[in-house]
Design a protein around this motif. Structure first.
Motif, PDB file in Angstrom:
ATOM      1  N   PHE A  13      46.141 -26.232 114.699  1.00 41.26           N
ATOM      2  CA  PHE A  13      46.439 -27.528 114.105  1.00 41.26           C
ATOM      3  C   PHE A  13      47.487 -28.300 114.903  1.00 41.26           C
ATOM      4  O   PHE A  13      47.265 -29.438 115.311  1.00 41.26           O
ATOM      5  N   TRP A  14      48.638 -27.700 115.153  1.00 40.45           N
ATOM      6  CA  TRP A  14      49.699 -28.407 115.864  1.00 40.45           C
ATOM      7  C   TRP A  14      49.293 -28.733 117.298  1.00 40.45           C
ATOM      8  O   TRP A  14      49.624 -29.810 117.816  1.00 40.45           O
ATOM      9  N   ARG A  15      48.588 -27.811 117.950  1.00 41.44           N
ATOM     10  CA  ARG A  15      48.198 -28.066 119.332  1.00 41.44           C
ATOM     11  C   ARG A  15      47.383 -29.343 119.441  1.00 41.44           C
ATOM     12  O   ARG A  15      47.607 -30.167 120.338  1.00 41.44           O
ATOM     13  N   ARG A  16      46.448 -29.534 118.512  1.00 44.03           N
ATOM     14  CA  ARG A  16      45.586 -30.706 118.579  1.00 44.03           C
ATOM     15  C   ARG A  16      46.358 -31.990 118.258  1.00 44.03           C
ATOM     16  O   ARG A  16      46.220 -33.000 118.960  1.00 44.03           O
ATOM     17  N   ILE A  17      47.186 -31.959 117.235  1.00 49.83           N
ATOM     18  CA  ILE A  17      47.954 -33.159 116.908  1.00 49.83           C
ATOM     19  C   ILE A  17      48.926 -33.498 118.036  1.00 49.83           C
ATOM     20  O   ILE A  17      49.053 -34.655 118.447  1.00 49.83           O
ATOM     21  N   ASP A  18      49.617 -32.476 118.556  1.00 52.80           N
ATOM     22  CA  ASP A  18      50.558 -32.721 119.649  1.00 52.80           C
ATOM     23  C   ASP A  18      49.854 -33.295 120.873  1.00 52.80           C
ATOM     24  O   ASP A  18      50.407 -34.146 121.578  1.00 52.80           O
ATOM     25  N   GLU A  19      48.643 -32.820 121.132  1.00 51.68           N
ATOM     26  CA  GLU A  19      47.885 -33.335 122.276  1.00 51.68           C
ATOM     27  C   GLU A  19      47.688 -34.842 122.164  1.00 51.68           C
ATOM     28  O   GLU A  19      47.878 -35.595 123.133  1.00 51.68           O
ATOM     29  N   ILE A  20      47.322 -35.303 120.974  1.00 55.15           N
ATOM     30  CA  ILE A  20      47.072 -36.725 120.763  1.00 55.15           C
ATOM     31  C   ILE A  20      48.379 -37.517 120.769  1.00 55.15           C
ATOM     32  O   ILE A  20      48.508 -38.551 121.433  1.00 55.15           O
ATOM     33  N   VAL A  21      49.364 -37.015 120.028  1.00 46.79           N
ATOM     34  CA  VAL A  21      50.646 -37.707 119.931  1.00 46.79           C
ATOM     35  C   VAL A  21      51.297 -37.833 121.306  1.00 46.79           C
ATOM     36  O   VAL A  21      51.753 -38.916 121.705  1.00 46.79           O
ATOM     37  N   GLU A  22      51.335 -36.746 122.056  1.00 51.29           N
ATOM     38  CA  GLU A  22      52.006 -36.764 123.348  1.00 51.29           C
ATOM     39  C   GLU A  22      51.283 -37.657 124.347  1.00 51.29           C
ATOM     40  O   GLU A  22      51.913 -38.360 125.151  1.00 51.29           O
ATOM     41  N   HIS A  23      49.942 -37.650 124.313  1.00 49.12           N
ATOM     42  CA  HIS A  23      49.201 -38.502 125.241  1.00 49.12           C
ATOM     43  C   HIS A  23      49.450 -39.977 124.918  1.00 49.12           C
ATOM     44  O   HIS A  23      49.687 -40.794 125.837  1.00 49.12           O
ATOM     45  N   ALA A  24      49.425 -40.314 123.639  1.00 53.65           N
ATOM     46  CA  ALA A  24      49.640 -41.702 123.250  1.00 53.65           C
ATOM     47  C   ALA A  24      51.054 -42.162 123.598  1.00 53.65           C
ATOM     48  O   ALA A  24      51.248 -43.245 124.165  1.00 53.65           O
ATOM     49  N   LEU A  25      52.041 -41.341 123.271  1.00 54.39           N
ATOM     50  CA  LEU A  25      53.421 -41.705 123.603  1.00 54.39           C
ATOM     51  C   LEU A  25      53.608 -41.831 125.108  1.00 54.39           C
ATOM     52  O   LEU A  25      54.337 -42.712 125.579  1.00 54.39           O
ATOM     53  N   GLY A  26      52.941 -40.966 125.864  1.00 56.74           N
ATOM     54  CA  GLY A  26      53.030 -41.026 127.311  1.00 56.74           C
ATOM     55  C   GLY A  26      52.442 -42.303 127.892  1.00 56.74           C
ATOM     56  O   GLY A  26      52.826 -42.722 128.987  1.00 56.74           O
ATOM     57  N   LEU A  27      51.527 -42.930 127.165  1.00 57.22           N
ATOM     58  CA  LEU A  27      50.951 -44.208 127.587  1.00 57.22           C
ATOM     59  C   LEU A  27      51.819 -45.395 127.181  1.00 57.22           C
ATOM     60  O   LEU A  27      51.492 -46.545 127.498  1.00 57.22           O
ATOM     61  N   GLY A  28      52.901 -45.112 126.467  1.00 63.95           N
ATOM     62  CA  GLY A  28      53.744 -46.191 125.970  1.00 63.95           C
ATOM     63  C   GLY A  28      53.296 -46.749 124.636  1.00 63.95           C
ATOM     64  O   GLY A  28      53.812 -47.791 124.191  1.00 63.95           O
ATOM     65  N   LEU A  29      52.349 -46.070 123.967  1.00 68.77           N
ATOM     66  CA  LEU A  29      51.905 -46.485 122.646  1.00 68.77           C
ATOM     67  C   LEU A  29      52.826 -45.902 121.579  1.00 68.77           C
ATOM     68  O   LEU A  29      53.264 -44.754 121.684  1.00 68.77           O
ATOM     69  N   LYS A  30      53.105 -46.673 120.534  1.00 72.62           N
ATOM     70  CA  LYS A  30      53.719 -46.105 119.351  1.00 72.62           C
ATOM     71  C   LYS A  30      52.675 -45.268 118.605  1.00 72.62           C
ATOM     72  O   LYS A  30      51.478 -45.525 118.725  1.00 72.62           O
ATOM     73  N   VAL A  31      53.131 -44.278 117.841  1.00 69.12           N
ATOM     74  CA  VAL A  31      52.233 -43.453 117.035  1.00 69.12           C
ATOM     75  C   VAL A  31      52.752 -43.435 115.606  1.00 69.12           C
ATOM     76  O   VAL A  31      53.856 -42.954 115.346  1.00 69.12           O
ATOM     77  N   GLN A  32      51.969 -43.977 114.702  1.00 67.82           N
ATOM     78  CA  GLN A  32      52.308 -43.964 113.273  1.00 67.82           C
ATOM     79  C   GLN A  32      51.548 -42.795 112.648  1.00 67.82           C
ATOM     80  O   GLN A  32      50.347 -42.870 112.412  1.00 67.82           O
ATOM     81  N   LEU A  33      52.262 -41.706 112.417  1.00 67.01           N
ATOM     82  CA  LEU A  33      51.651 -40.464 111.936  1.00 67.01           C
ATOM     83  C   LEU A  33      51.515 -40.539 110.423  1.00 67.01           C
ATOM     84  O   LEU A  33      52.507 -40.543 109.689  1.00 67.01           O
TER      85      LEU A  33
END
Length: 286
Positions: free
Chosen positions: A46-66
């Protein structure tokens, strides 16, 4: 993931950034992955998949509203689910402690029903903010009113006191237009027997959004329209016209906005062409 016919692919996040969006709202069914007894741990990958998405988005400079999405047990049985809800958010806040400030928490999507009057909701939100703040003193927390986060529900509700709290409302008016022929409503799907887009139609949108913006300005809260959209059963020209009107009303009133959704029942993305639907792209940015 995939239950609504869509699974996130990391290149989609690149396409979102490239289109001009500055963030994503990430709906997660946390309750479907947590234990039923303390400490309510999340299992599997579970965490691996969420972290994958969150980290990729943040790395692009996108905000992430979880967003803790569709916690139906909490809506129907609040007394029974309260400790589990707070326990899950203690884990989430601890897990993301130290994450970039571009990560936002949206703890309770669309509270609704007889259990969630304004006072009951504020009481839970007060406890929730305390739980998060014990682990993360400065994270932006996004809260909303009852009745599916309807703009009209702002009148009887007030968020708990605290710093770094923003307010999000949702908008699908007229419901008979945005949800006409919606397949998941089956026989209850409404009918809208004309085209949308008269001067009165557009004025109503503007008035509704202005009400939300004024509420926030008077109380000192940053406001977001956290969901708005028209389902895919409606013709694309009509979907685009309504979407443009709502987006422009938000921008005229200084409100942030987040369109619902990406590639589900209210799509702006064409999975076959792997690109934003041109008319929807223009409705959001032109």
């Amino acid at each position: 993931e995939g239950d609504w016919g869509y699974r996130i692919e990391l290149p989609h996040l690149d396409a979102i950034r490239d289109a001009g969006f500055d963030g994503i709202r990430l709906p997660v069914r946390f309750d479907a992955h947590a234990g039923s007894a303390p400490p309510y741990a999340f299992g599997g990958d579970f965490w691996r998949r969420i972290d994958e998405i969150v980290e990729h988005a943040l790395g692009l400079g996108l905000k992430v509203q979880l967003d803790m999405h569709h916690y139906e047990g909490l809506i129907s049985e609040p007394a029974r689910q309260r400790d589990r809800f707070l326990g899950m958010w203690a884990i989430i806040a601890q897990h993301y402690r130290g994450a970039p400030e571009g990560l936002l928490f949206e703890p309770f999507n669309e509270p609704n029903g007889r259990n969630w009057g304004a006072s009951a909701l504020t009481a839970l939100q007060r406890d929730l903010v305390a739980v998060i703040r014990e682990r993360d003193a400065a994270r932006l927390i996004v809260l909303g009113p009852a009745n599916w986060q309807n703009i009209d529900a702002l009148r009887g509700w007030r968020p708990p006191n605290g710093e770094n709290i923003a307010v999000s409302v949702h908008y699908y008016e007229p419901h008979a237009f945005t949800h006409q022929r919606a397949e998941w409503l089956c026989d209850q799907a409404p009918v809208f027997e004309r085209d949308w887009g008269t001067a009165d139609d557009r004025a109503q949108v503007g008035d509704h959004i202005a009400q939300a913006a004024l509420w926030g300005a008077q109380r000192g809260y940053a406001m977001q329209l956290g969901e708005f959209g028209v389902n895919r059963a409606v013709g694309i020209q009509q979907r685009a016209a309504w979407t443009r009107s709502v987006r422009m009303a938000c921008e005229a009133n200084g409100m942030g906005w987040c369109v619902w959704d990406f590639a589900g029942a209210f799509p702006i993305w064409d999975s076959e062409t792997r690109a934003l639907i041109p008319l929807m792209r223009d409705a959001l940015f032109a």
